[in-house]
Design a protein around this motif. Sequence first.
Motif, PDB file in Angstrom:
ATOM      1  N   ASN A  42      77.142  29.724 -12.166  1.00 56.25           N
ATOM      2  CA  ASN A  42      76.719  30.909 -12.317  1.00 56.25           C
ATOM      3  C   ASN A  42      78.319  32.117 -11.912  1.00 56.25           C
ATOM      4  O   ASN A  42      78.653  32.580 -12.337  1.00 56.25           O
ATOM      5  CB  ASN A  42      75.674  31.592 -12.052  1.00 56.25           C
ATOM      6  CG  ASN A  42      74.463  31.223 -12.918  1.00 56.25           C
ATOM      7  OD1 ASN A  42      74.282  31.160 -13.535  1.00 56.25           O
ATOM      8  ND2 ASN A  42      73.517  30.783 -11.699  1.00 56.25           N
ATOM      9  N   ALA A  43      78.848  30.750 -10.967  1.00 54.78           N
ATOM     10  CA  ALA A  43      80.022  31.546 -10.674  1.00 54.78           C
ATOM     11  C   ALA A  43      80.792  30.642 -10.784  1.00 54.78           C
ATOM     12  O   ALA A  43      81.524  29.587 -11.184  1.00 54.78           O
ATOM     13  CB  ALA A  43      80.187  31.764  -8.916  1.00 54.78           C
ATOM     14  N   GLU A  52      91.326  27.864  -2.654  1.00 55.93           N
ATOM     15  CA  GLU A  52      91.766  28.249  -1.122  1.00 55.93           C
ATOM     16  C   GLU A  52      90.270  28.245  -0.803  1.00 55.93           C
ATOM     17  O   GLU A  52      90.270  27.725   0.627  1.00 55.93           O
ATOM     18  CB  GLU A  52      92.508  29.386  -1.449  1.00 55.93           C
ATOM     19  CG  GLU A  52      94.112  28.566  -2.039  1.00 55.93           C
ATOM     20  CD  GLU A  52      94.743  29.732  -2.425  1.00 55.93           C
ATOM     21  OE1 GLU A  52      94.184  30.676  -1.790  1.00 55.93           O
ATOM     22  OE2 GLU A  52      95.795  29.981  -2.808  1.00 55.93           O
ATOM     23  N   VAL A  53      89.132  29.052  -0.709  1.00 53.38           N
ATOM     24  CA  VAL A  53      88.233  29.706  -0.264  1.00 53.38           C
ATOM     25  C   VAL A  53      86.931  28.351   0.071  1.00 53.38           C
ATOM     26  O   VAL A  53      86.903  28.672   0.888  1.00 53.38           O
ATOM     27  CB  VAL A  53      87.553  30.550  -1.090  1.00 53.38           C
ATOM     28  CG1 VAL A  53      86.217  31.188  -0.967  1.00 53.38           C
ATOM     29  CG2 VAL A  53      88.370  31.692  -1.617  1.00 53.38           C
ATOM     30  N   TYR A 156      74.650  39.344  -0.945  1.00 56.19           N
ATOM     31  CA  TYR A 156      76.205  39.354  -0.393  1.00 56.19           C
ATOM     32  C   TYR A 156      76.318  41.071  -0.021  1.00 56.19           C
ATOM     33  O   TYR A 156      76.042  41.645  -0.662  1.00 56.19           O
ATOM     34  CB  TYR A 156      77.156  39.410  -1.404  1.00 56.19           C
ATOM     35  CG  TYR A 156      78.774  39.069  -1.076  1.00 56.19           C
ATOM     36  CD1 TYR A 156      78.717  38.470   0.329  1.00 56.19           C
ATOM     37  CD2 TYR A 156      79.494  40.393  -0.930  1.00 56.19           C
ATOM     38  CE1 TYR A 156      80.272  38.428   0.661  1.00 56.19           C
ATOM     39  CE2 TYR A 156      80.528  40.306  -0.287  1.00 56.19           C
ATOM     40  CZ  TYR A 156      80.991  39.246   0.733  1.00 56.19           C
ATOM     41  OH  TYR A 156      82.366  39.207   0.736  1.00 56.19           O
ATOM     42  N   ILE A 157      76.201  41.235   1.252  1.00 51.74           N
ATOM     43  CA  ILE A 157      76.300  42.358   1.705  1.00 51.74           C
ATOM     44  C   ILE A 157      77.470  42.765   1.847  1.00 51.74           C
ATOM     45  O   ILE A 157      78.011  42.143   2.865  1.00 51.74           O
ATOM     46  CB  ILE A 157      75.344  42.339   3.249  1.00 51.74           C
ATOM     47  CG1 ILE A 157      74.042  41.721   2.838  1.00 51.74           C
ATOM     48  CG2 ILE A 157      75.345  43.865   3.992  1.00 51.74           C
ATOM     49  CD1 ILE A 157      72.843  42.053   3.946  1.00 51.74           C
ATOM     50  N   ARG A 158      77.435  44.564   1.989  1.00 61.15           N
ATOM     51  CA  ARG A 158      79.671  45.210   2.445  1.00 61.15           C
ATOM     52  C   ARG A 158      78.534  46.240   2.679  1.00 61.15           C
ATOM     53  O   ARG A 158      77.784  46.464   3.060  1.00 61.15           O
ATOM     54  CB  ARG A 158      79.725  45.590   1.238  1.00 61.15           C
ATOM     55  CG  ARG A 158      80.432  44.529   0.201  1.00 61.15           C
ATOM     56  CD  ARG A 158      81.088  44.872  -1.137  1.00 61.15           C
ATOM     57  NE  ARG A 158      81.939  43.758  -2.045  1.00 61.15           N
ATOM     58  CZ  ARG A 158      82.218  43.257  -1.978  1.00 61.15           C
ATOM     59  NH1 ARG A 158      83.378  42.706  -1.049  1.00 61.15           N
ATOM     60  NH2 ARG A 158      82.843  41.848  -3.458  1.00 61.15           N
ATOM     61  N   THR A 159      79.731  46.782   3.756  1.00 59.21           N
ATOM     62  CA  THR A 159      79.669  47.602   4.435  1.00 59.21           C
ATOM     63  C   THR A 159      80.376  49.208   3.836  1.00 59.21           C
ATOM     64  O   THR A 159      81.652  49.241   3.482  1.00 59.21           O
ATOM     65  CB  THR A 159      80.677  47.698   5.801  1.00 59.21           C
ATOM     66  OG1 THR A 159      79.843  46.749   6.503  1.00 59.21           O
ATOM     67  CG2 THR A 159      80.227  49.130   6.893  1.00 59.21           C
ATOM     68  N   ARG A 160      79.684  49.876   3.761  1.00 55.80           N
ATOM     69  CA  ARG A 160      80.258  51.681   3.014  1.00 55.80           C
ATOM     70  C   ARG A 160      81.028  51.625   4.189  1.00 55.80           C
ATOM     71  O   ARG A 160      81.498  51.890   5.280  1.00 55.80           O
ATOM     72  CB  ARG A 160      79.508  52.214   2.514  1.00 55.80           C
ATOM     73  CG  ARG A 160      78.293  52.161   1.556  1.00 55.80           C
ATOM     74  CD  ARG A 160      77.572  53.479   1.192  1.00 55.80           C
ATOM     75  NE  ARG A 160      76.637  52.871  -0.406  1.00 55.80           N
ATOM     76  CZ  ARG A 160      75.464  52.350  -0.034  1.00 55.80           C
ATOM     77  NH1 ARG A 160      74.990  52.243   1.909  1.00 55.80           N
ATOM     78  NH2 ARG A 160      74.574  51.919  -0.638  1.00 55.80           N
ATOM     79  N   LEU A 190      83.269  31.428  -2.545  1.00 53.87           N
ATOM     80  CA  LEU A 190      82.713  31.974  -1.355  1.00 53.87           C
ATOM     81  C   LEU A 190      81.026  31.804  -1.366  1.00 53.87           C
ATOM     82  O   LEU A 190      80.927  30.620  -0.466  1.00 53.87           O
ATOM     83  CB  LEU A 190      83.052  33.290  -0.949  1.00 53.87           C
ATOM     84  CG  LEU A 190      82.434  33.690   1.101  1.00 53.87           C
ATOM     85  CD1 LEU A 190      82.851  32.332   1.601  1.00 53.87           C
ATOM     86  CD2 LEU A 190      82.387  35.052   1.483  1.00 53.87           C
ATOM     87  N   LEU A 191      80.834  32.647  -1.712  1.00 58.22           N
ATOM     88  CA  LEU A 191      79.235  31.836  -2.671  1.00 58.22           C
ATOM     89  C   LEU A 191      78.970  30.271  -2.886  1.00 58.22           C
ATOM     90  O   LEU A 191      77.967  29.761  -2.838  1.00 58.22           O
ATOM     91  CB  LEU A 191      78.778  33.363  -3.329  1.00 58.22           C
ATOM     92  CG  LEU A 191      78.512  34.264  -2.887  1.00 58.22           C
ATOM     93  CD1 LEU A 191      78.199  35.566  -4.120  1.00 58.22           C
ATOM     94  CD2 LEU A 191      77.699  34.730  -1.686  1.00 58.22           C
ATOM     95  N   ASP A 192      79.523  30.377  -4.029  1.00 59.59           N
ATOM     96  CA  ASP A 192      79.387  28.905  -4.516  1.00 59.59           C
ATOM     97  C   ASP A 192      80.122  27.486  -2.550  1.00 59.59           C
ATOM     98  O   ASP A 192      79.334  26.524  -2.823  1.00 59.59           O
ATOM     99  CB  ASP A 192      80.458  28.526  -5.796  1.00 59.59           C
ATOM    100  CG  ASP A 192      80.491  27.203  -5.751  1.00 59.59           C
ATOM    101  OD1 ASP A 192      79.793  27.041  -6.248  1.00 59.59           O
ATOM    102  OD2 ASP A 192      81.534  26.203  -5.288  1.00 59.59           O
TER     103      ASP A 192
END
Length: 428
Positions: A42-43, A52-53, A156-160, A190-192
């Motif tokens: 899916n990714a 690279e990642v 996947y969590i981000r910061t506002r 990264l998720l992969d």
Amino acid sequence: MAEKFAQAVEFCKKNVRYIAAAGLFIVLVIVLAKCSGNSADNAKPKKDAATEVVTEVTETAENYTQDAYPQINELISNYYTAYANGDTDTLATLADPLSDAEKSYIAVFSQYVEGYENISCYTKKGLDDTSYIASVYLEAKFKDVDTTAPGLETFYIRTREDGSLYIDNVYGQFNSQMEEYETDAEVSALLDAFSQQDDVAALQTDVQTKYDNALAADENLKNMVEKTIPDAITVWASDQAAAAKKAEEEQKAAEEEQKKAEEEAAKKAAEEQKKAEELAAAVVVYATDKVNVRAEASETADVIGQLEAGSQTTRLEDKDGWSRIDYSNGTQGYVKSEFLSTEAPTAPAADTTTDAAQTTTDTSAIAEGTVIRLTQSTNIRESMSEDAPKVATAFSGEKVTVIMSYAEGWTKVTYGDKTGYIKTELLK
């Protein structure tokens, strides 16, 4: 259950143009490594970024930290509480973006959920110090089912900018399956890589075992997750497809209507432009007699009005004995060309000639040699008959000289160098 998932996903893919965002997962029940929304299938990151990642993450893989971030645990707890309640308004503040299709899906799925229990967050760092990957263990409690269903879901969590955390829902299971939103190549890579790490695979295997044992121990749970919910979601997907198809058809009809309106407006503008051009090149003419204005160039066409003798109008076209004129307020009509002249009627001259009313008596005869100024335009004919050919047309204000009046009601006159007959009553 896997077969049900496959059937549902295949249905959505076939109807993807009708479903705004799709992917029919039994979300929050169980996430297997082979059907994770963030799997390699899916990714689709760019090759260089992915390479690279993946290499970097594989070489420097860190271990999970369990429930190490209170703010993440609070975010996930609030998320599942809102999910169980079907509270999409709150969910939209916790997970962004939240599509209309996913909101609709949640409204259906949450009807079967009583709540989520024993939530635990296994967390690793994301691409930077302000982002995280969280594998969330939970147990779903379905309505009227005693046994809970263990599950695992990755976020996947981000910061506002204000420091608060939110779920980047582009990489959630629902959106990842159908790829409605554009993804970041490095995040996808990264998720992969994350899904391939040993401790992640071990956690997935452990949850899978618990899930299989729960289904084996409770027939009601098995029936819920393998039949009741998949059947409900299939109906939901069908309704979504039908509604989207209807919306597409309505949009198409609206576009066609708009196109038609634009074409009609363009046609009208072209006609108005043509009229303007015709008027610019038009010729001023005058009626030589009282004459009918017709709708078409035919003596049998409907009469739409009349021109008085001597009245002015504008001729747009002269063809086949008929003149197309600008009759009134842009309305066009047709007049026989023989009744129109480009020469304006002669204005009455100031002299001492006696008017008809002054030179005639009450008898039917008019004295020979009487000069009469006409009070209306009239045809002068070759003989004493209204059907006789015209010699000329004399306009109001012009003068004729009487030669002789006849008992038949006609008077012979001279008009310039022409001689002919006029109805005697027109000379009185």
